[in-house]
Design an enzyme around this catalytic site. Sequence first.
Site, PDB file in Angstrom:
ATOM      1  N   GLU A  11     -22.232  -2.266  -7.897  1.00  0.00           N
ATOM      2  CA  GLU A  11     -22.597  -1.096  -8.755  1.00  0.00           C
ATOM      3  C   GLU A  11     -24.036  -1.167  -9.581  1.00  0.00           C
ATOM      4  OE1 GLU A  11     -19.200   0.481 -10.971  1.00  0.00           O
ATOM      5  OE2 GLU A  11     -20.621   1.092 -12.614  1.00  0.00           O
ATOM      6  N   GLU A  41      -9.635  12.604  -9.530  1.00  0.00           N
ATOM      7  CA  GLU A  41     -10.637  11.943  -8.873  1.00  0.00           C
ATOM      8  C   GLU A  41     -11.212  12.540  -7.426  1.00  0.00           C
ATOM      9  OE1 GLU A  41     -12.129   9.320 -10.047  1.00  0.00           O
ATOM     10  OE2 GLU A  41     -10.768   8.548 -11.489  1.00  0.00           O
ATOM     11  N   ASN A  43     -19.294   7.212 -11.468  1.00  0.00           N
ATOM     12  CA  ASN A  43     -18.774   7.276 -12.689  1.00  0.00           C
ATOM     13  C   ASN A  43     -18.916   8.804 -13.355  1.00  0.00           C
ATOM     14  OD1 ASN A  43     -18.320   4.553 -12.923  1.00  0.00           O
ATOM     15  ND2 ASN A  43     -20.463   3.982 -13.309  1.00  0.00           N
ATOM     16  N   HIS A  75     -16.648  10.085 -16.186  1.00  0.00           N
ATOM     17  CA  HIS A  75     -16.082   8.981 -16.848  1.00  0.00           C
ATOM     18  C   HIS A  75     -16.577   8.329 -18.199  1.00  0.00           C
ATOM     19  CE1 HIS A  75     -14.058   8.875 -13.125  1.00  0.00           C
ATOM     20  NE2 HIS A  75     -13.357   7.842 -13.230  1.00  0.00           N
ATOM     21  N   ARG A 105      -8.980 -20.094  -5.455  1.00  0.00           N
ATOM     22  CA  ARG A 105     -10.229 -19.742  -5.478  1.00  0.00           C
ATOM     23  C   ARG A 105     -10.268 -18.572  -4.430  1.00  0.00           C
ATOM     24  NH1 ARG A 105     -11.961 -25.277  -5.470  1.00  0.00           N
ATOM     25  NH2 ARG A 105     -12.955 -25.471  -7.546  1.00  0.00           N
ATOM     26  N   ARG A 127     -23.398   3.174  -6.440  1.00  0.00           N
ATOM     27  CA  ARG A 127     -22.071   3.396  -6.833  1.00  0.00           C
ATOM     28  C   ARG A 127     -21.808   4.077  -8.357  1.00  0.00           C
ATOM     29  NH1 ARG A 127     -17.745  -1.492  -5.803  1.00  0.00           N
ATOM     30  NH2 ARG A 127     -15.768  -0.393  -6.716  1.00  0.00           N
ATOM     31  N   LYS A 140     -12.667  -3.720  -6.907  1.00  0.00           N
ATOM     32  CA  LYS A 140     -12.964  -3.953  -8.160  1.00  0.00           C
ATOM     33  C   LYS A 140     -11.396  -4.441  -8.809  1.00  0.00           C
ATOM     34  CE  LYS A 140     -16.508  -1.072 -10.493  1.00  0.00           C
ATOM     35  NZ  LYS A 140     -16.873  -0.111 -11.134  1.00  0.00           N
ATOM     36  N   HIS A 188     -13.342   8.256 -20.176  1.00  0.00           N
ATOM     37  CA  HIS A 188     -12.706   6.969 -20.849  1.00  0.00           C
ATOM     38  C   HIS A 188     -12.556   7.347 -22.320  1.00  0.00           C
ATOM     39  CE1 HIS A 188     -14.052   4.508 -17.066  1.00  0.00           C
ATOM     40  NE2 HIS A 188     -12.599   4.493 -16.937  1.00  0.00           N
ATOM     41  N   HIS A 198      -5.400   9.458 -16.832  1.00  0.00           N
ATOM     42  CA  HIS A 198      -6.686   9.175 -16.221  1.00  0.00           C
ATOM     43  C   HIS A 198      -7.473  10.314 -15.643  1.00  0.00           C
ATOM     44  CE1 HIS A 198     -10.260   6.799 -15.289  1.00  0.00           C
ATOM     45  NE2 HIS A 198      -9.951   7.284 -14.323  1.00  0.00           N
TER      46      HIS A 198
HETATM   47  N1  LIG Z   1     -10.225  -1.003  -9.556  1.00  0.00           N
HETATM   48  C1  LIG Z   1     -10.577   0.360  -9.603  1.00  0.00           C
HETATM   49  O1  LIG Z   1     -11.589   0.709  -8.965  1.00  0.00           O
HETATM   50  C2  LIG Z   1      -9.827   1.384 -10.353  1.00  0.00           C
HETATM   51  C3  LIG Z   1     -10.210   2.547 -10.171  1.00  0.00           C
HETATM   52  C4  LIG Z   1      -9.518   3.522 -10.883  1.00  0.00           C
HETATM   53  C5  LIG Z   1      -8.232   3.266 -11.710  1.00  0.00           C
HETATM   54  N2  LIG Z   1      -8.150   1.687 -11.839  1.00  0.00           N
HETATM   55  C6  LIG Z   1      -7.040   1.414 -12.600  1.00  0.00           C
HETATM   56  O2  LIG Z   1      -5.776   1.958 -12.251  1.00  0.00           O
HETATM   57  C7  LIG Z   1      -4.663   2.086 -13.209  1.00  0.00           C
HETATM   58  C8  LIG Z   1      -4.245   3.310 -13.068  1.00  0.00           C
HETATM   59  O3  LIG Z   1      -3.538   3.599 -11.939  1.00  0.00           O
HETATM   60  P1  LIG Z   1      -2.343   4.542 -11.780  1.00  0.00           P
HETATM   61  O4  LIG Z   1      -2.772   5.907 -12.293  1.00  0.00           O
HETATM   62  O5  LIG Z   1      -2.130   4.613 -10.191  1.00  0.00           O
HETATM   63  O6  LIG Z   1      -1.271   4.175 -12.774  1.00  0.00           O
HETATM   64  P2  LIG Z   1       0.005   3.247 -12.592  1.00  0.00           P
HETATM   65  O7  LIG Z   1      -0.145   2.319 -11.481  1.00  0.00           O
HETATM   66  O8  LIG Z   1       0.493   2.702 -13.916  1.00  0.00           O
HETATM   67  O9  LIG Z   1       1.211   4.054 -12.013  1.00  0.00           O
HETATM   68  C9  LIG Z   1       1.663   4.907 -13.097  1.00  0.00           C
HETATM   69  C10 LIG Z   1       3.193   5.132 -12.998  1.00  0.00           C
HETATM   70  O10 LIG Z   1       3.802   5.921 -11.898  1.00  0.00           O
HETATM   71  C11 LIG Z   1       5.079   4.914 -11.300  1.00  0.00           C
HETATM   72  N3  LIG Z   1       4.694   5.304  -9.961  1.00  0.00           N
HETATM   73  C12 LIG Z   1       3.919   4.498  -9.180  1.00  0.00           C
HETATM   74  N4  LIG Z   1       3.859   4.953  -7.712  1.00  0.00           N
HETATM   75  C13 LIG Z   1       5.060   5.864  -7.773  1.00  0.00           C
HETATM   76  C14 LIG Z   1       5.764   6.342  -6.700  1.00  0.00           C
HETATM   77  N5  LIG Z   1       5.433   6.597  -5.515  1.00  0.00           N
HETATM   78  N6  LIG Z   1       6.806   7.121  -7.064  1.00  0.00           N
HETATM   79  C15 LIG Z   1       7.299   7.055  -8.549  1.00  0.00           C
HETATM   80  N7  LIG Z   1       6.501   6.544  -9.514  1.00  0.00           N
HETATM   81  C16 LIG Z   1       5.509   5.773  -9.068  1.00  0.00           C
HETATM   82  C17 LIG Z   1       4.482   3.443 -11.844  1.00  0.00           C
HETATM   83  O11 LIG Z   1       5.563   2.780 -11.993  1.00  0.00           O
HETATM   84  C18 LIG Z   1       3.710   3.757 -13.177  1.00  0.00           C
HETATM   85  O12 LIG Z   1       4.883   3.917 -14.087  1.00  0.00           O
HETATM   86  C19 LIG Z   1      -5.541   1.787 -14.541  1.00  0.00           C
HETATM   87  O13 LIG Z   1      -5.332   0.526 -14.933  1.00  0.00           O
HETATM   88  C20 LIG Z   1      -7.064   1.984 -14.039  1.00  0.00           C
HETATM   89  O14 LIG Z   1      -7.805   0.817 -15.056  1.00  0.00           O
HETATM   90  C21 LIG Z   1      -8.654   1.032 -11.136  1.00  0.00           C
HETATM   91 ZN   LIG Z   2     -11.472   7.090 -12.568  1.00  0.00          ZN
END
Ligand SMILES: NC(=O)c1ccc[n+]([C@@H]2O[C@H](COP(=O)([O-])OP(=O)(O)OC[C@H]3O[C@@H](n4cnc5c(N)ncnc54)[C@H](O)[C@@H]3O)[C@@H](O)[C@H]2O)c1
Ligand SMILES: [Zn+2]
Length: 343
Positions: free
Chosen positions: A218, A169, A226, A229, A105, A222, A127, A233, A248
């Site tokens: 949201e 972003e 978006n 997006h 939990r 918040r 999130k 998306h 992204h």
């Molecule tokens: N929760 C939220 O509010 C929120 C907001 C935006 C995005 N997201 C989520 O985030 C995800 C995307 O995140 P991301 O863009 O960080 O991608 P990711 O976590 O997939 O990382 C991208 C790639 O970079 C590599 N990598 C990461 N750090 C590294 C470093 N320092 N050196 C070398 N390689 C490295 C990873 O191994 C991976 O292959 C999506 O799933 C998206 O839905 C969530």
């Molecule tokens: Zn985003």
Amino acid sequence: MKIKIGEKILEKINQYINLGDYSKIGVLTDKIIASFWLNNLKKGLKNDFLLISINPGEEEKNLKTLAKIWQKLLENYFDRKSLLINFGGGVISDLGGLAASTYMRGIDYINLPTTILAAVDASIGGKTGINFLGVKNLIGTFYEPKMILVDTNVFSSLPKREFISGFGEIIKHAIIFDKKYFDFLFNTNNIFAPKNLKKTLQWSIKIKTEVVKKDKKEKGLRKILNFGHTFGHAIESLSFTTKKPLFHGEAVAVGMMAESYIAYKLGILKKDDFLLIEEIIKKYQLFQKINLAKGDLKDLMVKDKKNINQKILFALPERIGRAIFNVRVPEKIINLAIDYISL
Ligand SMILES: NC(=O)c1ccc[n+]([C@@H]2O[C@H](COP(=O)([O-])OP(=O)(O)OC[C@H]3O[C@@H](n4cnc5c(N)ncnc54)[C@H](O)[C@@H]3O)[C@@H](O)[C@H]2O)c1
Ligand SMILES: [Zn+2]
């Protein structure tokens, strides 16, 4: 919630976390990040932790991997007083945040972002989520980390495209919330130099935290996050079916172009501001026209989970530094925007 940005945080993480407060410490990461940075973190944690290392990539944001994490925690006797450290990009913080929020939990977790996107966006705001039955982030919770620690050294190993994509972003934050920030991003030439990068991360983190603090679930404000997006998306998803999948932040940049165009066409945004938005996206090399099926793009936007009763609602800039949300846009204008971003 505490946020700290600095250099060499990994190696001295014990100065930020009171390790003795926790019965067990787990580190969730992926194999690429571990190969670059795990040794540094080991020093800070004095080698005393459970490592959960998964394969890199969005595909890992699934129920099976989530269950594997729960299982590892259970097998290693993690209890309510344990801590999970999410060491990675957004995939790791989404997945680890959900694991932490559901295991017994809810146990404490800390985000240690390793991508620009995770530092300014995914690791903040609580999130969490996994993808389910083909729908992105369908299953998730709102559950805030105890702390966010940004070690700027880790970005040195990020591939350039990944790095720049994070600026999608960052530019968004400036457009929706802060004209001064926009000017700083627009006028600073060596933005990637350590001093400027640190300032940028601090500024963006402040904006995201401030917006989230005012509207955690949201319901209103918040939603301005978006911006870019609704289109973004859809563009991102559709690009995965082509030979040129977009990151992204890249898709969000094109999305911001489309949605700024909508704001301009609706008379909400002045032409000068629209042109400035286009300029800054060009400056960060995130400007591109896309070659995607227009009908599919619109279909995907209608299905976006942010919609209510299948009505597409947009967050749009009304000037640089200010945005409005819940704007309904006539289909005719949406079509014009699709034309505008298409090759
Ligand atoms: N929760 C939220 O509010 C929120 C907001 C935006 C995005 N997201 C989520 O985030 C995800 C995307 O995140 P991301 O863009 O960080 O991608 P990711 O976590 O997939 O990382 C991208 C790639 O970079 C590599 N990598 C990461 N750090 C590294 C470093 N320092 N050196 C070398 N390689 C490295 C990873 O191994 C991976 O292959 C999506 O799933 C998206 O839905 C969530
Ligand atoms: Zn985003």
